[in-house]
Scaffold this motif. Structure first.
Motif, PDB file in Angstrom:
ATOM      1  N   ASN A 268       0.850  -1.226  -0.013  1.00 49.99           N
ATOM      2  CA  ASN A 268      -0.117   0.086   0.016  1.00 49.99           C
ATOM      3  C   ASN A 268       0.974   1.076   0.029  1.00 49.99           C
ATOM      4  OD1 ASN A 268      -1.832   2.102   0.320  1.00 49.99           O
ATOM      5  ND2 ASN A 268      -3.019   1.076   2.000  1.00 49.99           N
ATOM      6  N   LYS A 269       0.898   1.947  -1.119  1.00 49.66           N
ATOM      7  CA  LYS A 269       1.656   3.272  -1.327  1.00 49.66           C
ATOM      8  C   LYS A 269       1.218   4.345  -0.289  1.00 49.66           C
ATOM      9  CE  LYS A 269      -0.737   5.088  -5.159  1.00 49.66           C
ATOM     10  NZ  LYS A 269      -0.656   5.405  -6.582  1.00 49.66           N
ATOM     11  N   VAL A 270      -0.207   4.118   0.039  1.00 53.92           N
ATOM     12  CA  VAL A 270      -0.466   5.622   0.724  1.00 53.92           C
ATOM     13  C   VAL A 270      -0.271   5.533   2.433  1.00 53.92           C
ATOM     14  CG1 VAL A 270      -2.738   6.501   1.468  1.00 53.92           C
ATOM     15  CG2 VAL A 270      -2.514   5.750  -0.911  1.00 53.92           C
ATOM     16  N   ASN A 315      10.756  10.380  -2.547  1.00 51.15           N
ATOM     17  CA  ASN A 315      10.094  10.108  -3.906  1.00 51.15           C
ATOM     18  C   ASN A 315      10.533  10.725  -5.021  1.00 51.15           C
ATOM     19  OD1 ASN A 315       9.089  12.790  -3.545  1.00 51.15           O
ATOM     20  ND2 ASN A 315       6.963  12.079  -3.641  1.00 51.15           N
ATOM     21  N   GLY A 316      11.708  11.212  -5.120  1.00 50.23           N
ATOM     22  CA  GLY A 316      12.320  11.922  -6.459  1.00 50.23           C
ATOM     23  C   GLY A 316      13.593  11.792  -6.484  1.00 50.23           C
ATOM     24  N   PRO A 317      14.269  12.434  -7.523  1.00 50.75           N
ATOM     25  CA  PRO A 317      15.874  12.190  -7.585  1.00 50.75           C
ATOM     26  C   PRO A 317      16.550  13.086  -6.833  1.00 50.75           C
ATOM     27  CG  PRO A 317      14.830  13.440  -9.413  1.00 50.75           C
ATOM     28  CD  PRO A 317      13.542  13.002  -8.917  1.00 50.75           C
ATOM     29  N   GLY A 342       1.957  11.105   3.553  1.00 49.96           N
ATOM     30  CA  GLY A 342       2.972  12.418   4.005  1.00 49.96           C
ATOM     31  C   GLY A 342       3.281  12.484   5.099  1.00 49.96           C
ATOM     32  N   THR A 343       2.954  11.858   6.193  1.00 49.57           N
ATOM     33  CA  THR A 343       3.488  11.723   7.747  1.00 49.57           C
ATOM     34  C   THR A 343       4.285  10.156   7.762  1.00 49.57           C
ATOM     35  OG1 THR A 343       1.477  12.966   8.425  1.00 49.57           O
ATOM     36  CG2 THR A 343       2.751  11.619  10.028  1.00 49.57           C
ATOM     37  N   THR A 358       5.123  16.061   5.392  1.00 54.39           N
ATOM     38  CA  THR A 358       5.514  16.867   4.262  1.00 54.39           C
ATOM     39  C   THR A 358       4.582  16.675   3.110  1.00 54.39           C
ATOM     40  OG1 THR A 358       7.044  16.996   2.459  1.00 54.39           O
ATOM     41  CG2 THR A 358       6.708  14.698   3.376  1.00 54.39           C
ATOM     42  N   SER A 359       4.464  17.311   2.077  1.00 44.59           N
ATOM     43  CA  SER A 359       3.407  17.137   1.119  1.00 44.59           C
ATOM     44  C   SER A 359       3.673  16.120   0.413  1.00 44.59           C
ATOM     45  CB  SER A 359       3.337  18.585   0.279  1.00 44.59           C
ATOM     46  OG  SER A 359       4.496  19.034  -0.335  1.00 44.59           O
TER      47      SER A 359
END
Length: 404
Positions: A268-270, A315-317, A342-343, A358-359
């Motif tokens: 579950n990614k959420v 979730n990013g480079p 985000g938590t 975070t967002s």
């Protein structure tokens, strides 16, 4: 306690396969590879061989086993179990072969018996050359046979014969004495056997002098009685920051890397929780366990050469949006990460050590990897349990789960 979606404990396995206990349909089973034999400590406390391709379930000093995962290593010590072989040079000791049960339970251990000359008493060999600065570990299984004090020595094989690894150890007190050069560790293998290991950096490209000496009253100069001595077995010299599982030799023998392939799972990614119970080894570089999704989504557990765990979430480079560092000192510990849109929270050994909001959220999170995700930087250590939950555990549930 809520039920995990994925659960792994050391239990079922076969060649090329590690079985997960959840999901029950086998979709969480892991693919394993090793192209050589290995060794392990079985439930009866004895060292056993593990066939090529078979995962290593190890019981050393534990009531519950672990899946032991190791990197490639070569034992450069010739005739690791036969101290009467011509490469071993005996000085003022008699060597009696195959005199007592070794850590495999076979009467295959030798005895070193100091003679009655009032001088030093040891055996030694000169190994192949290593690169200058390489981290070398020399290990030996030793058991009392009248004497309790032993020295392990690593020295440069050419003049001026500088020492880069040395320890003097008492098998009665389980304490070192005198000066120790390099880092030292011992492990209890039962039935009076201890594996001693000394690690240091090679001083040159020359071969290394490898020595095992008997001491009496903390002195290397004494007269033996021709009867008492030390039992020895299983010498190993490897380019490694630790003593890895024993590799028997007549000539140099290499044990290949344990590789667990990344596994695609329905994570579950959420929101969810990942829990790990393990002991990480010092590998002299980095090793990884990861949850991965797409090219960048990740929860990284990075074990570095300073005996630290580095937890990174991103979730990013760009650099991760959350990180936490913990010194594990190669001891067994339990930790967990919880995420919820985000938590993020981190728990180690029953303590909530970090929280962050975070967002940034995961857009994908669907693989478990015991490496960097590409088959490199494989995790090295002992895995006791892994659980992935597709829901958030409460603080109280995670504290209970991660408390040692």
């Amino acid at each position: 306690m809520k039920k995990p979606y994925f659960a792994l404990v050391p239990s079922g396995y076969k060649s090329s396969k590690i079985y997960s206990i959840l999901p029950v349909d086998g979709s969480g089973d892991l693919t394993f590879a090793r192209t050589s034999e290995s060794t392990r400590v079985a439930e009866n406390g004895l060292i056993q061989s593990t066939a090529s391709g078979l995962p290593t379930m190890d019981w050393l000093n534990s009531d519950c086993p672990s899946f032991k995962m190791e990197n490639l290593s070569t034992n450069y010590q010739f005739n690791s179990q036969d101290f009467r072989a011509s490469n071993w040079v005996a000085s003022n000791v008699d060597i009696t072969g195959n005199i007592t049960a070794d850590p495999k339970g076979i009467e295959n251990a030798d005895e070193l018996i100091p003679n009655t000359t009032n001088t030093f008493h040891h055996i030694q060999d000169v190994t192949t050359g290593f690169n200058q600065g390489a981290l070398i570990t020399y290990s030996l299984f030793v058991k009392k046979a009248g004497f309790s004090q032993v020295e392990l020595l690593l020295a440069d094989g050419a003049a001026p014969f500088g020492t880069f690894g040395q320890v003097k150890f008492d098998l009665d007190t389980l304490q070192t004495f005198g000066t120790t050069i390099g880092s030292f560790k011992y492990q209890d293998y039962g039935n009076g056997w201890y594996r001693l290991a000394i690690t240091g950096n090679a001083l040159s490209n020359n071969g290394a002098i490898v020595r095992a000496a008997a001491f009496k009253l903390e002195s290397q100069t004494f007269a033996g009685n021709g009867v008492d001595g030390l039992f020895v077995w299983g010498a190993q010299v490897e380019v490694n920051p630790i003593a890895s599982s024993y590799i028997p030799t007549t000539t140099a023998v290499t044990r290949s890397t344990d590789v667990v392939s990344p596994k695609t799972l329905g994570i579950n990614k959420v929101k969810g929780t990942v829990f790990l119970d393990l002991k990480a080894s010092d590998v002299g570089y980095q090793s990884f366990i990861k949850l991965i999704g797409g090219p960048y989504n990740r929860i990284d557990f990075v074990f570095d050469s300073s005996k630290r765990l580095n937890i990174s979430i991103g979730n990013g480079p760009a650099p991760p949006f959350y990180s936490y560092q913990y010194v594990h000192n190669q001891e067994r510990f339990r930790f967990a990460v919880r995420w919820n849109n985000g938590t993020y929270s981190v728990f180690i050994n029953g303590v909530n050590v970090g929280n962050f909001t975070t967002s940034s959220v995961f857009t994908s999170l669907n693989q478990l990897a015991f490496n960097q995700g590409s088959g490199l930087l494989n995790f090295v250590g002992d895995v006791y349990e892994v659980g992935i939950y597709n829901e958030n555990l409460t603080d109280a549930e995670i504290i209970k789960l991660t408390t040692i």
